[in-house]
Design a protein around this motif. Structure first.
Motif, mmCIF file in Angstrom:
data_model
loop_
_atom_site.group_PDB
_atom_site.id
_atom_site.type_symbol
_atom_site.label_atom_id
_atom_site.label_comp_id
_atom_site.label_asym_id
_atom_site.label_seq_id
_atom_site.Cartn_x
_atom_site.Cartn_y
_atom_site.Cartn_z
ATOM 1 N N HIS A 229 0.826 -1.203 0.000
ATOM 2 C CA HIS A 229 0.000 0.000 0.000
ATOM 3 C C HIS A 229 0.865 1.260 0.000
ATOM 4 O O HIS A 229 2.094 1.190 0.051
ATOM 5 N N VAL A 230 0.171 2.411 -0.039
ATOM 6 C CA VAL A 230 0.839 3.710 0.029
ATOM 7 C C VAL A 230 0.664 4.267 1.439
ATOM 8 O O VAL A 230 -0.445 4.275 1.985
ATOM 9 N N HIS A 231 1.771 4.717 2.025
ATOM 10 C CA HIS A 231 1.701 5.330 3.345
ATOM 11 C C HIS A 231 1.443 6.823 3.278
ATOM 12 O O HIS A 231 0.515 7.349 3.865
ATOM 13 N N LEU A 232 2.306 7.517 2.556
ATOM 14 C CA LEU A 232 2.376 8.971 2.648
ATOM 15 C C LEU A 232 2.242 9.602 1.264
ATOM 16 O O LEU A 232 2.910 9.185 0.323
ATOM 17 N N VAL A 233 1.358 10.583 1.163
ATOM 18 C CA VAL A 233 1.244 11.389 -0.045
ATOM 19 C C VAL A 233 1.163 12.844 0.413
ATOM 20 O O VAL A 233 0.183 13.239 1.049
ATOM 21 N N ARG A 234 2.180 13.618 0.127
ATOM 22 C CA ARG A 234 2.210 14.994 0.639
ATOM 23 C C ARG A 234 2.886 15.933 -0.354
ATOM 24 O O ARG A 234 4.003 15.644 -0.811
ATOM 25 N N TYR A 235 2.202 17.019 -0.686
ATOM 26 C CA TYR A 235 2.844 18.041 -1.498
ATOM 27 C C TYR A 235 3.803 18.835 -0.620
ATOM 28 O O TYR A 235 3.443 19.285 0.469
ATOM 29 N N SER A 236 5.037 18.993 -1.081
ATOM 30 C CA SER A 236 6.054 19.730 -0.336
ATOM 31 C C SER A 236 6.259 21.105 -0.940
ATOM 32 O O SER A 236 6.659 21.229 -2.101
ATOM 33 N N ASN A 237 5.984 22.139 -0.161
ATOM 34 C CA ASN A 237 6.258 23.497 -0.618
ATOM 35 C C ASN A 237 7.752 23.747 -0.718
ATOM 36 O O ASN A 237 8.199 24.538 -1.547
ATOM 37 N N LEU A 238 8.524 23.081 0.126
ATOM 38 C CA LEU A 238 9.977 23.237 0.088
ATOM 39 C C LEU A 238 10.556 22.718 -1.226
ATOM 40 O O LEU A 238 11.428 23.356 -1.828
ATOM 41 N N LEU A 239 10.072 21.571 -1.655
ATOM 42 C CA LEU A 239 10.601 20.949 -2.867
ATOM 43 C C LEU A 239 9.824 21.341 -4.114
ATOM 44 O O LEU A 239 10.310 21.155 -5.228
ATOM 45 N N GLY A 278 13.877 5.220 5.329
ATOM 46 C CA GLY A 278 12.578 5.094 4.684
ATOM 47 C C GLY A 278 11.508 4.741 5.712
ATOM 48 O O GLY A 278 11.610 5.076 6.882
ATOM 49 N N GLY A 279 10.463 4.043 5.280
ATOM 50 C CA GLY A 279 9.431 3.608 6.214
ATOM 51 C C GLY A 279 8.637 4.738 6.832
ATOM 52 O O GLY A 279 8.095 4.599 7.927
ATOM 53 N N TYR A 280 8.531 5.877 6.135
ATOM 54 C CA TYR A 280 7.845 7.013 6.723
ATOM 55 C C TYR A 280 6.331 6.873 6.560
ATOM 56 O O TYR A 280 5.838 6.617 5.467
ATOM 57 N N ILE A 281 5.612 7.090 7.664
ATOM 58 C CA ILE A 281 4.156 7.004 7.624
ATOM 59 C C ILE A 281 3.510 8.318 8.011
ATOM 60 O O ILE A 281 2.309 8.504 7.865
ATOM 61 N N SER A 282 4.289 9.282 8.511
ATOM 62 C CA SER A 282 3.768 10.590 8.882
ATOM 63 C C SER A 282 4.788 11.659 8.532
ATOM 64 O O SER A 282 5.988 11.394 8.461
ATOM 65 N N MET A 283 4.285 12.885 8.325
ATOM 66 C CA MET A 283 5.168 13.972 7.899
ATOM 67 C C MET A 283 4.514 15.320 8.185
ATOM 68 O O MET A 283 3.299 15.470 8.069
ATOM 69 N N ILE A 284 5.329 16.282 8.584
ATOM 70 C CA ILE A 284 4.910 17.683 8.597
ATOM 71 C C ILE A 284 6.025 18.493 7.935
ATOM 72 O O ILE A 284 7.164 18.019 7.803
ATOM 73 N N GLU A 285 5.675 19.706 7.532
ATOM 74 C CA GLU A 285 6.655 20.610 6.925
ATOM 75 C C GLU A 285 6.552 21.949 7.632
ATOM 76 O O GLU A 285 5.482 22.571 7.661
ATOM 77 N N ASP A 286 7.672 22.396 8.220
ATOM 78 C CA ASP A 286 7.625 23.607 9.031
ATOM 79 C C ASP A 286 9.018 24.182 9.200
ATOM 80 O O ASP A 286 10.009 23.444 9.241
ATOM 81 N N ASP A 287 9.095 25.513 9.295
ATOM 82 C CA ASP A 287 10.338 26.210 9.622
ATOM 83 C C ASP A 287 11.469 25.831 8.669
ATOM 84 O O ASP A 287 12.612 25.631 9.077
ATOM 85 N N GLY A 288 11.119 25.694 7.382
ATOM 86 C CA GLY A 288 12.128 25.410 6.381
ATOM 87 C C GLY A 288 12.656 23.998 6.367
ATOM 88 O O GLY A 288 13.711 23.724 5.787
ATOM 89 N N LYS A 289 11.922 23.060 6.969
ATOM 90 C CA LYS A 289 12.376 21.665 6.964
ATOM 91 C C LYS A 289 11.178 20.725 6.934
ATOM 92 O O LYS A 289 10.057 21.088 7.289
ATOM 93 N N MET A 290 11.451 19.500 6.490
ATOM 94 C CA MET A 290 10.490 18.421 6.545
ATOM 95 C C MET A 290 10.829 17.514 7.720
ATOM 96 O O MET A 290 12.003 17.261 7.996
ATOM 97 N N VAL A 291 9.797 17.057 8.428
ATOM 98 C CA VAL A 291 9.984 16.156 9.564
ATOM 99 C C VAL A 291 9.182 14.893 9.294
ATOM 100 O O VAL A 291 7.975 14.957 9.021
#
Length: 411
Positions: A229-239, A278-291
Motif C-alpha cells: 500500500h501507500v503510506h504517505l502522499v504529501r505536497y512539499s512546498n519546500l521541494l 525510509g518507512g515514513y508514515i507521517s510527515m509535517i513541513e515547518d520552519d524550512g524543513k520536513m519532519v
C-alpha cells in the motif's frame, strides 16, 4: 526452554524470507545491535524536557494540579469535548466536520465549537478519513470508495472507487493538494491473498485536476514492486513537488518534482537501500524543513529531519517508546504564534513497549511528553486535520476494555 527456541529459528527465518521481509529484518537487527551496544551515542537520541505527565485511567485523561499547572505555564489548556469525535476536519468557515466514535457512518457538523452537532449525511460504511480542499470541497473516504460534496455536505456523490473494497487513505497523510489545485490520493489497504501468495498490492496513486470530478490512476509504485500500500502522499512546498512513501517490505521514499503522476520519468527514488531508513508514515513541513516519522512496528523508530530530501538528520526514539511507530504528526499554532510539532507514537503489541503523545516547538531541541500509555489497554489518535495550521489539536482516547471513547481539545 532455550533449546526449544533454537528449534524455532529455522522456521522463523523461512517465514522472513518467504514474506519478503529479509532485507527489513536485517535493518532491524543492525539497528538493534547498534542500540544495545551504545554506538548510537546520546546525541543520536531524541530527548525530553519533562518527567511529570498526564496519565490515563478508565475515565480518560487524569489531570492533577501539578501537571495541569505545568502545561498551563507552557500555554496549553486541555478541554474534554462534549461529543466523542473520532475523525474531524474544518471547513472554510471553521465549522467542525467529523465522525463520532459511536456513530461510524454519520457525518456531523458543529458550528459552535463542538457544543452542539447536526447530522449532515449518512454513508454506506464507516468513515475512515476526511479531506477538505482549498475550494471547500468535502471529501469523505470509506473502505473502497471516496465521496465528495460541493454544497457544504448537503449531498455527496461517489467520485472514486479503489482497487480493493478494503482500501482507503490515511488521515492527515494520504491525500494532498498542490498550489494549483491538483489533488492526489494514495491507496492504503492490507489485503492478504492467502494460500502462501502474500499481500495484494494496492499501492495505487489517484490524481485529479478538476476538484475530484474525474480521477486518473497511476500504477507506478505497483510496477516498481510495492507489495502492499501507500503510506504517505504529501505536497512539499519546500521541494515544489510530491513526496510519496510506500509501505511494508521495501518502505521507499519517492519524489515527483513536477507532480506529473502519470509520467514515470518524473519519479526520483531517494532511499535505494532499506538501511537508509525510509518507512515514513507521517510527515509535517515547518520552519524550512520536513519532519518524518517512521513505521517500524517492533523495531527501532526514528524522527527524521531534512531540508532537501538529500541529507537527513536522524534521531532515535528512546526506550520505552523506541518500538512504537510514529503514526501521525500535526502542527499547532501556539499562543506565542509559534508552530509546534505534535506526534503520536503508538504500539499495541506488548505492554513492555510504551506509547506516547509528545510535542516540541521550533525553538526547542527537546520534546515534551504530554502522557505515555499502554497501547494494549488504550488507543490514542490525533484526529484533527486541516489544510491550515490551527491553534488547537484534537485527540481521541479509547479504553479497549470498556470500549469507552472520549475526545479532548488541546490549545
Amino acid at each position: 526452554m532455550g533449546y526449544r527456541f533454537l528449534f524455532k529459528i529455522p522456521s522463523f527465518l523461512i517465514t522472513i524470507v518467504r514474506t519478503g521481509k529479509l532485507v527489513e529484518f536485517i535493518s532491524f537487527l543492525v539497528w538493534e545491535l547498534i542500540h544495545k551496544t551504545g554506538f548510537f551515542r546520546n546525541k543520536k537520541y531524541l530527548s525530553f524536557c519533562n518527567d511529570d505527565t498526564l496519565f490515563l485511567n478508565g475515565d480518560g485523561l487524569c489531570i492533577n494540579d501539578k501537571v495541569s499547572g505545568f502545561f498551563i505555564s507552557r500555554g496549553i489548556s486541555i478541554r474534554k469535548e462534549v461529543f466523542p469525535w473520532a475523525v474531524m476536519s474544518f471547513d472554510s468557515d471553521n465549522n467542525i466536520i467529523g465522525r463520532l466514535y459511536d456513530d461510524e457512518d454519520g457525518l456531523y457538523k458543529s458550528a459552535d465549537d463542538g457544543e452542539s452537532i447536526v447530522l449532515m449525511y449518512r454513508f454506506p460504511g464507516k468513515i475512515k478519513s476526511i479531506f477538505i480542499s482549498e475550494k471547500n470541497t468535502i471529501f469523505v473516504c470509506i473502505k473502497g470508495a471516496l465521496f465528495r460534496s460541493l454544497d457544504d455536505g448537503m449531498v455527496f456523490e461517489k467520485t472514486l472507487v479503489f482497487s480493493s473494497a478494503e482500501s482507503y487513505f490515511l488521515l492527515n497523510n494520504g491525500m494532498t493538494e498542490s498550489p494549483d489545485g491538483r489533488l492526489v490520493v494514495g491507496e492504503y489497504a492490507s489485503v492478504f491473498k492467502g494460500n502462501g501468495c502474500g499481500w495484494e498490492s494496492c499501492a495505487y496513486l489517484y490524481y485529479s485536476d478538476d476538484e475530484g470530478v474525474s480521477w486518473n490512476r497511476s500504477d507506478f509504485l505497483v510496477g516498481k514492486g510495492a507489495n502492499k500500500h501507500v503510506h504517505l502522499v504529501r505536497y512539499s512546498n519546500l521541494l515544489g513537488g510530491l513526496i510519496v512513501t510506500d509501505g511494508d517490505n521495501k518502505k521507499r521514499l519517492w519524489i515527483n518534482d513536477d507532480l506529473t503522476a502519470q509520467e514515470k520519468s518524473a519519479w526520483r527514488l531517494v532511499n535505494r537501500f532499506h538501511i537508509q531508513t525510509g518507512g515514513y508514515i507521517s510527515m509535517i513541513e515547518d520552519d524550512g524543513k520536513m519532519v518524518f516519522g517512521t513505521d517500524y512496528m517492533g523495531g527501532t523508530n526514528f524522527i527524521i529531519e531534512s531540508v532537501n530530501c538529500m541529507s537527513f538528520k536522524k534521531l532515535v526514539i528512546p526506550d520505552p517508546y523506541r518500538k512504537s511507530p510514529v503514526w501521525n504528526m500535526l502542527l499547532r499554532k501556539s499562543k506565542e504564534n509559534m508552530n509546534e510539532i505534535w506526534a503520536i507514537l503508538h504500539s499495541s503489541i506488548s505492554s513492555n513497549i510504551k506509547s506516547v503523545l509528545m510535542y516540541k516547538n521550533s525553538r526547542e531541541d527537546r520534546w515534551t511528553r504530554v502522557f505515555e500509555y499502554d497501547g494494549t489497554e488504550y488507543e490514542v489518535c490525533l484526529i484533527s486535520t486541516s489544510s491550515k495550521i490551527k491553534n488547537a489539536i484534537y485527540i481521541s482516547i479509547i479504553d479497549k476494555l470498556t470500549l469507552k471513547s472520549s475526545a479532548y481539545r488541546l490549545n
